[in-house]
Enzyme design. Structure first.
Site, PDB file in Angstrom:
ATOM      1  CB  SER A  25     -54.312   4.180  25.791  1.00  0.00           C
ATOM      2  OG  SER A  25     -53.511   5.318  26.042  1.00  0.00           O
ATOM      3  CG  LEU A  36     -51.573   9.238  27.753  1.00  0.00           C
ATOM      4  CD1 LEU A  36     -50.290   9.919  28.211  1.00  0.00           C
ATOM      5  CD2 LEU A  36     -52.516  10.273  27.109  1.00  0.00           C
ATOM      6  CG  ASP A  49     -50.501   3.330  21.642  1.00  0.00           C
ATOM      7  OD1 ASP A  49     -49.641   3.213  20.741  1.00  0.00           O
ATOM      8  OD2 ASP A  49     -50.642   4.338  22.355  1.00  0.00           O
ATOM      9  CG  ASP A  61     -45.663   3.269  22.479  1.00  0.00           C
ATOM     10  OD1 ASP A  61     -46.747   3.885  22.301  1.00  0.00           O
ATOM     11  OD2 ASP A  61     -45.207   3.038  23.596  1.00  0.00           O
ATOM     12  CD  GLU A  74     -46.497   6.311  18.181  1.00  0.00           C
ATOM     13  OE1 GLU A  74     -47.559   5.860  18.683  1.00  0.00           O
ATOM     14  OE2 GLU A  74     -45.898   7.302  18.618  1.00  0.00           O
ATOM     15  CB  SER A 124     -48.771  12.424  19.012  1.00  0.00           C
ATOM     16  OG  SER A 124     -48.386  11.136  18.623  1.00  0.00           O
ATOM     17  NE  ARG A 167     -50.041   7.526  16.695  1.00  0.00           N
ATOM     18  CZ  ARG A 167     -50.261   7.669  18.004  1.00  0.00           C
ATOM     19  NH1 ARG A 167     -50.869   6.682  18.674  1.00  0.00           N
ATOM     20  NH2 ARG A 167     -49.871   8.743  18.632  1.00  0.00           N
TER      21      ARG A 167
END
Ligand code: SPV
Ligand code: MG
Length: 566
Positions: free
Chosen positions: A58, A60, A97, A99, A126, A135, A171
Site C-alpha cells: 500500500s 498509504l 500500489d 501510485d 492509477e 483518493s 486503477r
C-alpha cells in the site's frame, strides 16, 4: 504495440509457481480472492502467517510507516527498497500500489524492470497525475491523467516486463474524482486495450453501489479489483455475486498497529512502569520468531562451528597452599594481580582467542568468584578432593574443543594461541627453560619424546609422562624436559576419549586424590598421543608468595602502560 495479454500462468510442473504466476492466478481464478496490506518486513510475514495468498504494498501505509504523507513524499526507490524487505520476509506475491507510476511512461518502464528484479509480482497504477494525493482526501479536486497518456504508460510497462506473468493493474479514479460512471467505463476499456491485466475500480462511497453498477456494465471483460475501505460494511458475498476477482484489504494492519502503539505508549508514559502492558504486547520471543532467529542459530552452528565451539574449563576450587595469609576471604584465583584478579587475566586471555564458553570449577569461597562472562560450577567436596574431582564436575558439559587449565595462570597470548590452534586431539604446553625445572618446590615435571633444543620447528614431540610432586633425582637416561604449565587442550574428537579415561579413573579408590598429571599419565597409558608445544618462559603460575610477587611483575610487563598494580 504491447505484448500479448497472458491468460495462463507459466507454472512449472511440480515446482511452486512463481509469485507472479500466483498473483496472475488469483486475478484469473473463478473465486473471489483477497490480499492484505503490508508496509514492512514484519507485517509482510504476519500477512503470510494469517493465511493470505498475497500482499498489497500500500502506498498509504508504506508512506505512513516512514511517517510521511501519501503524496509521493517517499521516493519510489525508498518504496522499492521496502518492498525488497517485504519480499524477503514473506514468499507471497506482492502487488505494489505504484501510485501513478512515479512519472511518465519512461519512469514506468524503469519501475517495472526494478520490480521484476526484486521479485515483485505486479504493480497497480492509477490514472492521476504525479505527485498524487490519497483518493480519500479531496478526491474531486484531484486532476485525472489524460486517458491516452495513461494507456501509453500501461503499454510501456507491458512491453518492458520480462516475466509474462508480471501483472499490471490499471486503477480507474473517475468515480473518485466525480467524472461519472460512463467515463469510468470508457477509461477502463481503454486501459484493457492497452494491455492491463486487471482493472481496479475505486469508490469512496459508504455503499458498494458504484462498484456493483460498474461490474455489471463491465461484464467480465477483464478481472476486477476493489478496495472496500469506505464501504467496509458490505457483506463480502455482494462482491462475489458482482463477479469481483480480487479484494484488497488496504490499510488495516497499519491501523491496528497504530491503535495498539498509541495505547501502549500512553499507558507506559502515564504509569512509568511496564507491568500493565506486558501481557498485552507480543513477547520478545515472538518478535525473534518473526525475525526467523532460529534459522540464524542453525546457520551459526553450521558455519561458525569452529569458532563457536571452543571452550575452556578452569580448575579454581582450591584456597591455595602457601597463600593462606592472603586467601581468608577469597580463593587463590581472586587474588588481584596488577589491578585485576588472576581469574580475570585467564578469562580475558581465553576471550582473546575466541574461547567464550568458559566453565570455572569453584570450591573454596566460591561466593567470592566474579562470575561475569563465565559459567560457574561447584565442587562441593573441594576440601577433601583434588583436581580430577573438580574436573569431573565440568565433564558432562564438554563436547567441543576444550582447554583445561589451572586457574592461577598468567601467560603471553601466543602461549594459549598455539595450544588452541593445535590440530592434535591432545596437546599440552611445556616450559623448557632451565628455571622452570630447577625449582624443586614446584610440580608437574614433564618428560617428553625429545628435548627442546629450540630448533624443533615442525617436529612432533610427545609427552611421555608428567610427575606430580617433587622432581625425582636427575636421571641421565631420562632427563626432565621441562614443566607442564597447567594447560591441556582436548579436541572435539578427543573429548569422548577423555571422558572414557576419566570414567576408568573414577573407579579407583584413590580418585579423590588424583590430579591432572594422573589424568595425562592415564591417557598415555591408554595409548593416547599428547603433543607437546614447548615454550621458553612467558608464563607464571601462582603457588606461593614468591610466585605471587613474580606474577605481579610479569603482569605489569604485559599491561600497555604499566598499571599501578593495586
Ligand atoms: C493505498 O492503500 O495506498 C491505496 C488504497 O491506494 S486507498 O488508500 O484506498 O486509495
Ligand atoms: Mg495508494
Amino acid at each position: 504495440m504491447n505484448a500479448q495479454m497472458e491468460t495462463r500462468p507459466a507454472a512449472h510442473a511440480g515446482a511452486t509457481p512463481s509469485r507472479s504466476a500466483r498473483l496472475r492466478q488469483m486475478l484469473l481464478s473463478e473465486q473471489l480472492e483477497f490480499i492484505m496490506e503490508a508496509h514492512n518486513g514484519i507485517s509482510a510475514r504476519i500477512v503470510r502467517e494469517a493465511g493470505f495468498k498475497g500482499i498489497w504494498g500500500s502506498g498509504l501505509t508504506i508512506s505512513a510507516q516512514f511517517g510521511v504523507r501519501d503524496n509521493n513524499e517517499a521516493s519510489w526507490t525508498q518504496v522499492v527498497d521496502m518492498l525488497e524487505f517485504m519480499a524477503d520476509a514473506s514468499d507471497l506475491p506482492i502487488l505494489l500500489d505504484g501510485d501513478t507510476g512515479y512519472g511518465n511512461f519512461n519512469n514506468m518502464r524503469r519501475l517495472v524492470r526494478k520490480l521484476e528484479q526484486r521479485g515483485i509480482a505486479g504493480v497497480c497504477i492509477e490514472d492521476k497525475q504525479f505527485p498524487k494525493t490519497n483518493s480519500f482526501l479531496n478526491g474531486e479536486r484531484q486532476p485525472l491523467a489524460d486517458s491516452a497518456e495513461f494507456a501509453g504508460k500501461i503499454a510501456a510497462g507491458k512491453d518492458t516486463q520480462q516475466d509474462p506473468n508480471f501483472s499490471i493493474v490499471a486503477r480507474v479514479e473517475a468515480l473518485i474524482a466525480g467524472w461519472g460512471m460512463d467515463e469510468a467505463l470508457r477509461r477502463a476499456e481503454a486501459y484493457r486495450r492497452a494491455g492491463a491485466d486487471a482493472i481496479l475500480i475505486h469508490s469512496k462511497l459508504s455503499k458498494p453501489d458504484e462498484i456493483v453498477t460498474f461490474a455489471r456494465e463491465w461484464a467480465g471483460r477483464a478481472p476486477l479489483v476493489i478496495v472496500p475501505t469506505k464501504y467496509y460494511s458490505t457483506p463480502t458475498d455482494v462482491f462475489r455475486k458482482a463477479g469481483i476477482s480480487l479484494v484488497i484489504w488496504a490499510n488495516h494492519l497499519m491501523r491496528a498497529a497504530t491503535a495498539a502503539m498509541q495505547s501502549v505508549a500512553r499507558e507506559i508514559h502515564n504509569s512509568e512502569t511496564l507491568v500493565n502492558v506486558e501481557d498485552q504486547v507480543a513477547s520478545v520471543n515472538e518478535i525473534f520468531r518473526l525475525q526467523n532467529a532460529d534459522e540464524y542459530e542453525a546457520a551459526e552452528r553450521l558455519y561458525l562451528a569452529a569458532e563457536a565451539s571452543r571452550s575452556a574449563v578452569v580448575l579454581a576450587a582450591s584456597r591455595g597452599r602457601g597463600l593462606e595469609s592472603m586467601t581468608a576471604d577469597r580463593p587463590k584465583v581472586m587474588l588481584p594481580i596488577a589491578g585485576k584478579p588472576l581469574l580475570r587475566w585467564l578469562v580475558d586471555g581465553f576471550k582473546k582467542e575466541h574461547i567464550n564458553d568458559i566453565t570455572v570449577v569453584g570450591g573454596y569461597r566460591v561466593d567470592a568468584i566474579d562470575t561475569s562472562g563465565i559459567k560457574l560450577v561447584v565442587n562441593e567436596r573441594y576440601a577433601e578432593t583434588s583436581e580430577l574431582a573438580s574436573l569431573a564436575c565440568a565433564l558432562d558439559a564438554l563436547e567441543s574443543d576444550t582447554v583445561i587449565a589451572y586457574g592461577d595462570l598468567i601467560f603471553r597470548s601466543y602461549v594459549l594461541r598455539g595450544l588452541a590452534e593445535s590440530k592434535a586431539d591432545f596437546s599440552v604446553v611445556v616450559d623448557s627453560s632451565p628455571s622452570a625445572s630447577s625449582n624443586l618446590t614446584v610440580r608437574d615435571f614433564a618428560y617428553c619424546s625429545r628435548q627442546d633444543d629450540r630448533g624443533l620447528f615442525g617436529t612432533p614431540v610427545l609427552l611421555k609422562r608428567v610427575t606430580s610432586g617433587k622432581q625425582p633425582a636427575t636421571n641421565a637416561q631420562e632427563p626432565v624436559s621441562g614443566r607442564w604449565i597447567g594447560m591441556l587442550k582436548v579436541s572435539r574428537a578427543g573429548v569422548s576419549r577423555l571422558k572414557a579415561v576419566m570414567a576408568g579413573l573414577r573407579e579407583r579408590p584413590d580418585f579423590d586424590r588424583l590430579d591432572m598429571p594422573a589424568l595425562m599419565n592415564a591417557l598415555i597409558a591408554e595409548g593416547v598421543n599428547i603433543e607437546v608445544l614447548y615454550v621458553h618462559g612467558h608464563w607464571r603460575g601462582v603457588n606461593d608468595l614468591e610466585d605471587f610477587r613474580q606474577a605481579v611483575d610479569f603482569a605489569h610487563a604485559q599491561t600497555p602502560f604499566g598499571t599501578s598494580g593495586e
